[in-house]
Enzyme design. Structure first.
Site, PDB file in Angstrom:
ATOM      1  N   GLY A  72      12.434  36.228  28.977  1.00  0.00           N
ATOM      2  CA  GLY A  72      10.987  36.026  28.880  1.00  0.00           C
ATOM      3  C   GLY A  72      10.305  36.127  30.234  1.00  0.00           C
ATOM      4  O   GLY A  72       9.207  36.688  30.354  1.00  0.00           O
ATOM      5  N   GLN A 182       8.065  31.277  22.596  1.00  0.00           N
ATOM      6  CA  GLN A 182       8.370  30.076  21.798  1.00  0.00           C
ATOM      7  C   GLN A 182       8.183  30.266  20.297  1.00  0.00           C
ATOM      8  O   GLN A 182       8.746  29.510  19.511  1.00  0.00           O
ATOM      9  CB  GLN A 182       7.524  28.883  22.260  1.00  0.00           C
ATOM     10  CG  GLN A 182       7.972  28.284  23.576  1.00  0.00           C
ATOM     11  CD  GLN A 182       9.317  27.546  23.477  1.00  0.00           C
ATOM     12  OE1 GLN A 182       9.770  27.169  22.392  1.00  0.00           O
ATOM     13  NE2 GLN A 182       9.966  27.357  24.599  1.00  0.00           N
ATOM     14  N   THR A 240      21.641  49.248  34.143  1.00  0.00           N
ATOM     15  CA  THR A 240      22.516  49.385  32.972  1.00  0.00           C
ATOM     16  C   THR A 240      22.217  48.267  31.984  1.00  0.00           C
ATOM     17  O   THR A 240      22.124  47.100  32.366  1.00  0.00           O
ATOM     18  CB  THR A 240      23.997  49.338  33.420  1.00  0.00           C
ATOM     19  OG1 THR A 240      24.197  50.388  34.362  1.00  0.00           O
ATOM     20  CG2 THR A 240      24.936  49.503  32.242  1.00  0.00           C
ATOM     21  N   CYS A 329      12.050  24.364  32.926  1.00  0.00           N
ATOM     22  CA  CYS A 329      12.008  24.986  34.237  1.00  0.00           C
ATOM     23  C   CYS A 329      11.336  24.082  35.249  1.00  0.00           C
ATOM     24  O   CYS A 329      11.602  24.158  36.430  1.00  0.00           O
ATOM     25  CB  CYS A 329      11.234  26.297  34.196  1.00  0.00           C
ATOM     26  SG  CYS A 329      11.600  27.247  32.758  1.00  0.00           S
TER      27      CYS A 329
END
Ligand SMILES: Cc1ncc(COP(=O)(O)O)c(C=O)c1O
Length: 388
Positions: A72, A182, A240, A329
């Protein structure tokens, strides 16, 4: 009593065993590089295509619009910085709300430092953004509006369709970005209906792996890549591909979409049970943020005046119960929640808040045991505080 009761599902979720099974097969067998010309590469490319299709079908968009990222945070950065970096003849004013996740808010702050004029829309007391306030903030210079779908701290559901409508009524060329991390897989959200140009999602919030997400980019919308290199993901995101993660994300999204309505009802009934039990057992509990149809079924923010949120988190942990203060966070930092502050909550209420967030793995028993433990912990803590 279960060994642990995990009620921090907005921070992250346990990976579904079905997803782990699918990913294991990729790690062990389908280890090719999707850019390789040989069969091993082609086979893996097909698997990525399937995951893209699975996610696109939930959003009801074309698969080519889904760009895989590392989560996100990266999707939000790509959407916002990518839009800001496109050279334009007309202005560079950008709009967001003051209750966004830090991956949006700090990106706006960074752009502000670089000279972009920013408007931060304030929410109401329930954590809701008024579309009229967005309309009024738009000027001739506005290039981007970024508003989240479900707030990660209080669970308010923003009126995205209405905001998309007012943005595009003002000017069709304003880019509308939605951080749907969310809500994706739990509540319906459709870029077409909401006039959404860019939409961010992340796998680990819906029983998928960490470190993989996606950005939906509407056809024709111009953004600059933030990560340049070999040109993977249509040039929008070089590097990648995280093949096991992407395939796991596709599977998690498929599982979530298959049971979305049923899951949503289950989560809602857990939330209602919790509110009901609290009103009889812990009557001084305060619910922060919107309730009912304007709130997500899996998030509940509560305050217990007189007890700091982090003290409650640690005390509950000693009983095997995991909740959080605000968002994961930012919850290690000793600051009050920017979301609760923006909603106008008094410091004492904001400091004493915890977030409880459910997943489909939670049960009614979890709710009942949580309320019992909470009651005991609050009693103990209040007795200790009284002793001082
Ligand atoms: C609303 C919101 N946006 C973005 C993110 C960041 O997602 P990720 O952890 O995948 O980087 C989160 C994660 O907490 C979130 O809740």
């Amino acid at each position: 009593m279960p060994d642990e009761i995990y009620l921090d599902n907005s921070a992250t979720t346990r990976v579904d065993p079905g997803v782990v099974g699918v990913m294991e097969g990729i790690f062990l067998n389908e280890y090719g590089n999707p850019s390789s010309l040989h069969g091993k590469g082609v086979q893996v490319e097909k698997l990525i295509k399937e995951a893209r299709r699975s996610i696109a079908s939930i959003l009801q968009v074309e698969p080519e619009g889904i760009i895989f990222t590392s989560g996100g945070t990266e999707s939000n950065n790509l959407a916002i910085r990518g839009t800001a970096m496109v050279p334009r003849r007309r202005g560079h004013h950008i709009i967001t709300s003051s209750i966004e996740h830090l991956s949006v808010l700090n990106t706006f702050r960074d752009l502000e430092e670089q000279g972009y004029p920013v408007t931060y829309i304030e929410p109401d007391k329930r954590g809701l953004i008024n579309p009229e306030a967005v309309a009024q903030a738009i000027t001739d210079e506005t290039i981007l509006v970024s508003i989240m779908h479900v707030n990660n701290e209080v669970g308010s559901i923003e009126p995205i369709d209405k905001i998309g409508e007012v943005v595009k009524e003002k000017r069709r060329d304003i880019i509308f970005h939605v951080d749907a991390v969310q809500g994706f897989g739990k509540l319906p959200i459709y870029p077409e209906r909401g006039n959404i140009d860019l939409l961010s999602i992340s796998a680990h919030k819906l029983h998928g792996p960490k470190g993989v997400g996606a950005l939906f980019i509407r056809k024709g919308v111009k953004i600059k890549p933030v990560i340049t290199g070999g040109g993977q993901e249509l040039g929008f995101r070089s590097g990648t591909e995280n093949v096991p993660g992407i395939v796991g994300f596709g599977e998690a999204a498929r599982l979530a979409a298959d049971g979305m309505e049923e899951h949503s009802q289950r989560l809602n009934s857990l939330k209602e049970r919790l509110i009901e039990r609290l009103s009889s057992s812990v009557p001084d509990a305060i619910v922060n943020g919107a309730l009912g149809e304007e709130s997500a079924p899996h998030i509940l923010n509560l305050s217990f005046p007189g007890i700091r949120g982090e003290v409650l988190v640690h005390s509950l942990e000693t009983r095997g119960i995991f909740v959080s203060t605000g968002s994961a966070c930012s919850s290690r930092k000793a600051s009050t929640s920017h979301v609760l502050t923006a909603m106008g909550l008094k410091e004492a209420i904001s400091e004493s808040s915890i977030r409880v967030s459910f997943s489909i793995f939670n049960t009614q028993e979890d709710v009942d045991l949580f309320v019992e433990a909470l009651k005991d912990v609050l009693k103990e803590l209040r007795e200790i505080y009284r002793g001082y």
